[in-house]
Scaffold this active site. Structure first.
Site, short mmCIF file in Angstrom:
data_model
loop_
_atom_site.label_atom_id
_atom_site.label_comp_id
_atom_site.label_asym_id
_atom_site.label_seq_id
_atom_site.Cartn_x
_atom_site.Cartn_y
_atom_site.Cartn_z
N GLU A 107 -5.85 -11.42 -22.63
CA GLU A 107 -6.50 -11.10 -21.65
C GLU A 107 -6.63 -10.20 -21.10
O GLU A 107 -5.16 -9.99 -20.59
CB GLU A 107 -7.79 -11.82 -21.12
CG GLU A 107 -7.38 -12.77 -20.70
CD GLU A 107 -8.28 -14.43 -20.08
OE1 GLU A 107 -8.20 -14.48 -18.80
OE2 GLU A 107 -8.58 -15.14 -20.95
N LYS A 109 -5.42 -8.06 -17.68
CA LYS A 109 -4.71 -8.41 -16.23
C LYS A 109 -5.71 -7.44 -15.22
O LYS A 109 -4.86 -6.75 -15.41
CB LYS A 109 -3.72 -8.60 -15.89
CG LYS A 109 -3.43 -9.10 -14.25
CD LYS A 109 -1.71 -9.91 -13.92
CE LYS A 109 -1.24 -10.32 -13.31
NZ LYS A 109 -2.15 -9.66 -12.06
N ASP A 111 -6.90 -5.29 -12.43
CA ASP A 111 -6.39 -5.09 -10.69
C ASP A 111 -7.05 -4.90 -9.70
O ASP A 111 -7.52 -4.04 -9.11
CB ASP A 111 -5.09 -3.74 -10.85
CG ASP A 111 -4.26 -3.54 -10.11
OD1 ASP A 111 -3.89 -4.97 -9.60
OD2 ASP A 111 -3.52 -2.82 -10.33
N TYR A 219 -13.21 -14.92 -15.12
CA TYR A 219 -12.18 -15.52 -17.13
C TYR A 219 -11.82 -17.11 -16.76
O TYR A 219 -10.74 -17.67 -17.43
CB TYR A 219 -11.07 -14.59 -16.75
CG TYR A 219 -10.14 -13.95 -15.65
CD1 TYR A 219 -9.76 -14.74 -14.34
CD2 TYR A 219 -9.74 -13.59 -14.59
CE1 TYR A 219 -8.95 -14.82 -13.11
CE2 TYR A 219 -10.00 -12.65 -12.86
CZ TYR A 219 -9.19 -14.21 -12.37
OH TYR A 219 -8.47 -13.45 -11.00
N LYS A 306 2.99 -7.54 -17.18
CA LYS A 306 2.93 -6.91 -16.95
C LYS A 306 3.29 -4.99 -17.12
O LYS A 306 4.33 -5.63 -16.82
CB LYS A 306 3.14 -6.50 -15.34
CG LYS A 306 2.27 -8.03 -14.36
CD LYS A 306 2.12 -8.30 -12.62
CE LYS A 306 2.16 -7.87 -11.83
NZ LYS A 306 2.19 -7.85 -10.19
N CYS A 400 0.61 26.58 12.58
CA CYS A 400 -0.29 25.84 11.64
C CYS A 400 -0.39 27.71 10.95
O CYS A 400 -0.10 28.47 11.11
CB CYS A 400 -1.67 26.39 12.26
SG CYS A 400 -2.67 26.39 11.54
N CYS A 403 -4.19 30.10 11.66
CA CYS A 403 -4.59 30.05 12.75
C CYS A 403 -2.56 31.12 13.55
O CYS A 403 -3.19 31.40 14.56
CB CYS A 403 -5.27 29.80 13.61
SG CYS A 403 -4.71 27.96 14.39
N CYS A 418 -3.47 20.88 13.73
CA CYS A 418 -3.88 22.33 14.63
C CYS A 418 -4.77 21.75 15.47
O CYS A 418 -6.05 21.95 15.32
CB CYS A 418 -4.47 23.36 13.93
SG CYS A 418 -5.10 24.65 14.28
N CYS A 424 -9.59 28.00 14.61
CA CYS A 424 -9.10 28.18 13.22
C CYS A 424 -9.65 28.44 11.34
O CYS A 424 -10.50 27.15 11.60
CB CYS A 424 -8.33 26.88 13.16
SG CYS A 424 -7.39 26.80 11.44
S1 IVH Z 1 -5.85 -16.55 -14.52
C1 IVH Z 1 -4.18 -20.80 -12.26
N1 IVH Z 1 -6.40 -14.20 -16.08
O1 IVH Z 1 -4.03 -12.27 -11.28
C2 IVH Z 1 -4.20 -19.33 -12.91
N2 IVH Z 1 -5.78 -14.00 -13.28
O2 IVH Z 1 -1.60 -13.00 -10.78
C3 IVH Z 1 -5.74 -18.32 -12.54
N3 IVH Z 1 -5.58 -11.85 -12.29
O3 IVH Z 1 -5.10 -14.89 -9.22
C4 IVH Z 1 -5.57 -17.00 -13.35
N4 IVH Z 1 -6.89 -10.86 -14.33
O4 IVH Z 1 -5.93 -12.72 -9.49
C5 IVH Z 1 -6.34 -14.83 -14.74
N5 IVH Z 1 -7.85 -12.97 -17.09
C6 IVH Z 1 -7.13 -13.22 -15.48
C7 IVH Z 1 -6.79 -12.21 -14.77
C8 IVH Z 1 -6.14 -13.07 -13.75
C9 IVH Z 1 -6.23 -10.94 -13.27
C10 IVH Z 1 -5.80 -11.56 -11.39
C11 IVH Z 1 -6.02 -12.59 -10.49
C12 IVH Z 1 -3.81 -14.10 -9.87
C13 IVH Z 1 -3.15 -12.85 -10.30
C14 IVH Z 1 -2.36 -13.71 -10.60
#
Ligand code: IVH
Length: 692
Positions: A107, A109, A111, A219, A306, A400, A403, A418, A424
């Site tokens: 899945e 990740k 951000d 998730y 990552k 500046c 001016c 400034c 200005c």
């Molecule tokens: S599972 C016990 N799934 O990444 C593990 N985390 O570095 C539960 N995050 O604290 C986390 N996408 O904030 C999981 N698809 C995903 C995620 C995810 C982002 C974040 C989450 C976690 C951090 C860990």
């Protein structure tokens, strides 16, 4: 050795605090993770220096003083992460050595910032940040404003009481809008969407959170007696209960399928409406997960792969110094154009003199440019090997560029200013541009260039001058005929209907952004009361601290500013809040598109409700829309457009929920009692040391 270990521990604690508490990271994830890795390796090699308080032993903390801190039912652990495919291979080796071949779920990740949601009898009971993993901040009132978080569940089969985790994130569209607003209010922009999401969740006023356009993907269903045997089954069920689960979540039968998935996501993520910094891989089967168990910090059944922030190397051609409407001087690097993450980068922000000094920049240097979750690229370092011997350090300007006035740097500021605000040109034009902008007086027909033209023709030098302009004066200017002159005059006249709170924002008082202007208008009701307020009275307003209070007092102490207010008042601009006629202001600043048919109300009824609560109805979905209220038979094209633009889609019930005031503290006390009992119930039945 011991010295390096304690040095690393200190450094990591410092950056943890910057990241989680201040939402202002100073180093990127990769550097942070490398430091953490170095410390972990040293601690592994030297167990004699073990320390239970080492940063390797805990997840970072986002706890803040202003929110009630509550204990998590199940600790919120982190994920072990890697940037290398080889190490990912080692994860598969370990899992498969213990388990034989297994299915994985891959899945995105996300951000953003982690959130734990608790539901009881199908209703959202509590939302808590990760905090230090054991305790988090109760941000329920704020999370209730996120359209994609269901307040009541739909479908069937959900447990009476359960916890679900996910990520609150800020789509790029919201992030860009927010930073533009912050720049307009002279507030420090957020470094990236992740910090913006975290900062937005930690607002004292839920209406501010509501205006930030947050989204939430789920998730992880947590519980000891879940009605499913695999993670994927849970996610499918969770989706049917009304939660947002990414459609990109995929079952992979082999490690090669996982690697293919990573390649696809790496390609796709550039066109996603929000930031992703990697892929999370989880063992699908719950029984297998339980066998693999946990380390003290993270599950052994999951790993995060990552993506490294993309970097390019190019040469620094020159630096421009831009003067904004408040006189703040921003250095901007001009770069030899270079391809980076799908776009050509020619410019990068340098923030301030300290940053130039920290990077020790010289013109002609080969510099590293990065675009992480950030939209605006930044210079992260210099390739010293390429530096020529005679390269001269870059001096910050003393005067500046517009001016010629000598720049000043106030003690509390990282930026130079400034001080010649009256004469200005970019400051004068900048103030007028801000005044007419969409969220201020919304005088659409006046573009930046026209304003500059009117200023250089000496027709305007202040916002109040707009209201004495005549069509004849405008029509005489180059490129502007009778028609556009008439348009300009009529939209200026129209702007006298703009509500007081937006007038207040339009004035451009330092540090008074949209949200603060709203709070002030609500608290004081009219300009005279505001002008008469003492710093102490001002500080009683929600969101107003000492710094903002002082800035407001300074503004009204200036005779020229007071004269401007009188001129605007004479021109008919609103100086009194009209708020009292609305039933509430819970939808203030939010815009909605209603589509389809609804069970409980007619479309017109819903529109009237939105207006009565301070919201705005729009005819079509655009980037300006905050929510699409979706009824039955809504066309798929509308939904697709909303999804593409990152507009939140809600149903009738969620809209009605938004009308009410967020839970007050009395309500939450009784909720807490309920929760305590449930926690006790769960603890009794929970399998010791396991999440399931
Ligand atoms: S599972 C016990 N799934 O990444 C593990 N985390 O570095 C539960 N995050 O604290 C986390 N996408 O904030 C999981 N698809 C995903 C995620 C995810 C982002 C974040 C989450 C976690 C951090 C860990």
């Amino acid at each position: 050795m011991n010295q390096r270990i304690s040095e690393l521990r200190q450094l990591l604690e410092y950056h943890n605090h910057k990241y989680y508490v201040e939402n202002a990271p100073e180093i990127d994830d990769f550097t942070f993770d490398s430091l953490m890795r170095e410390l972990q390796d040293l601690e592994d090699a030297h167990p004699e220096y073990a320390d239970p308080d080492s940063p390797t032993k805990r997840v970072g903390s986002d706890l803040t003083r202003e929110f009630q801190s509550v204990e998590h039912i199940h600790p919120m652990l982190s994920l072990s992460n890697t940037y290398s495919r080889e190490e990912l291979g080692e994860f598969f080796d370990r899992v498969e050595r213990e388990m034989g071949p297994v299915e994985y779920v891959a899945e995105l990740k996300f951000d953003g910032t982690a959130i734990s949601l608790i539901y009881q009898n199908g209703r959202l009971l509590r939302a808590v940040t990760r905090g230090d993993g054991v305790r988090g901040d109760d941000v329920t009132a704020n999370v209730r404003t996120i359209g994609s978080v269901p307040l009541r569940l739909r479908g069937e089969g959900y447990p009476d009481f359960f916890e679900i985790r996910g990520e609150v994130l800020m789509p790029y569209a919201s992030f860009e809008g927010l930073n533009a607003e912050r720049a307009a209010a002279d507030e420090q922009p957020f470094a990236n969407p992740r910090n913006a999401a975290a900062g937005s969740l930690k607002q004292q006023n839920p209406a501010v959170t509501a205006s930030r356009g947050l989204d939430c993907y789920l998730y992880f269903l947590v519980g000891d007696r879940l009605p499913h045997t695999t993670h994927k089954q849970s996610l499918d069920a969770v989706r049917s209960w009304g939660f947002k689960v990414s459609e990109l979540t995929t079952v992979c039968h082999t490690r090669d399928e996982v690697f293919d998935y990573i390649d696809r996501v790496d390609e796709l993520r550039r066109s996603l409406p929000f930031a992703t910094d990697g892929v999370v891989i989880k063992v699908n089967d719950y029984a297998r997960q339980q066998e693999l168990g946990f380390t003290s910090k993270s599950p052994r059944w999951a790993v995060a792969y990552k993506f490294k922030a993309e970097q390019a190397e190019t040469s620094l051609l020159s630096v421009d110094f831009q003067v904004g409407r408040t006189g703040a001087v921003t250095p901007v690097a001009n770069l030899e154009p270079v391809q980076l993450a799908g776009t050509v980068v020619k410019r990068a922000t340098l923030h301030n003199a300290d940053q130039i000094a920290a990077l020790d920049l010289r013109i002609g240097d080969m510099v590293y440019v990065e675009k992480g979750g950030e939209i605006i690229p930044k210079i992260t370092g210099v390739n010293l090997e390429q530096r020529s011997a005679d390269a001269q350090p870059l001096e910050f300007i003393t005067h500046c560029p517009e001016c010629g006035a000598e720049l000043v740097r106030p003690e509390s500021e990282a930026r130079h200013f400034c001080p010649n605000s009256r004469q200005c040109p970019p400051q004068i034009v900048g103030r007028i541009v801000h005044f007419v902008s969409r969220k201020a007086m919304n005088i659409e027909s006046l573009g930046d260039e026209t304003i500059a033209l009117l200023h250089s023709a000496e027709l305007i030098s202040d916002v109040a001058d707009l209201y004495t302009l005549t069509a004849e004066q405008i029509a005489r200017l180059p490129r502007l005929g009778d028609k556009s002159a008439a348009n300009i005059i009529s939209s200026i006249a129209e702007s006298t209907k703009v509500p007081f709170e937006r007038v207040l924002y339009a004035l451009g008082i330092r540090y008074v952004g949209e949200a603060t202007a709203k709070s002030l208008a609500k608290h004081f009701g009219n300009i005279d009361a505001l002008m008469a307020a003492t710093p102490e009275e001002l500080a009683e307003t929600e969101d107003v601290g000492e710094r903002i209070a002082q800035s407001i007092v300074d503004y009204f102490a200036d005779a020229e500013n007071r004269q401007r207010i009188e001129q605007l008042r004479t021109a008919g601009v609103q100086m009194i809040s009209a708020r009292s006629s609305a039933k509430s202001n819970s939808l203030e600043g939010l815009s909605f598109v209603i589509s389809g048919t609804f069970a409980g109300h007619s479309r017109d009824e819903l529109k009237a409700l939105i207006e009565a609560h301070g919201g705005r109805n729009l005819a079509a979905v655009s980037a300006k829309t905050n929510y699409l209220v979706a009824g039955d038979n809504m066309g798929p094209a509308k939904r697709a457009k909303a999804e593409k633009l990152g507009v939140q889609i809600i149903n009738e019930e969620q809209l009605i929920d938004m009308l009410g005031e967020p839970a007050n503290s009395q309500n939450s006390t009784s909720m807490d009692e309920d929760l305590q009992q449930n926690v006790k119930k769960i603890e009794k039945t929970a399998v010791q040391g396991s999440l399931f």
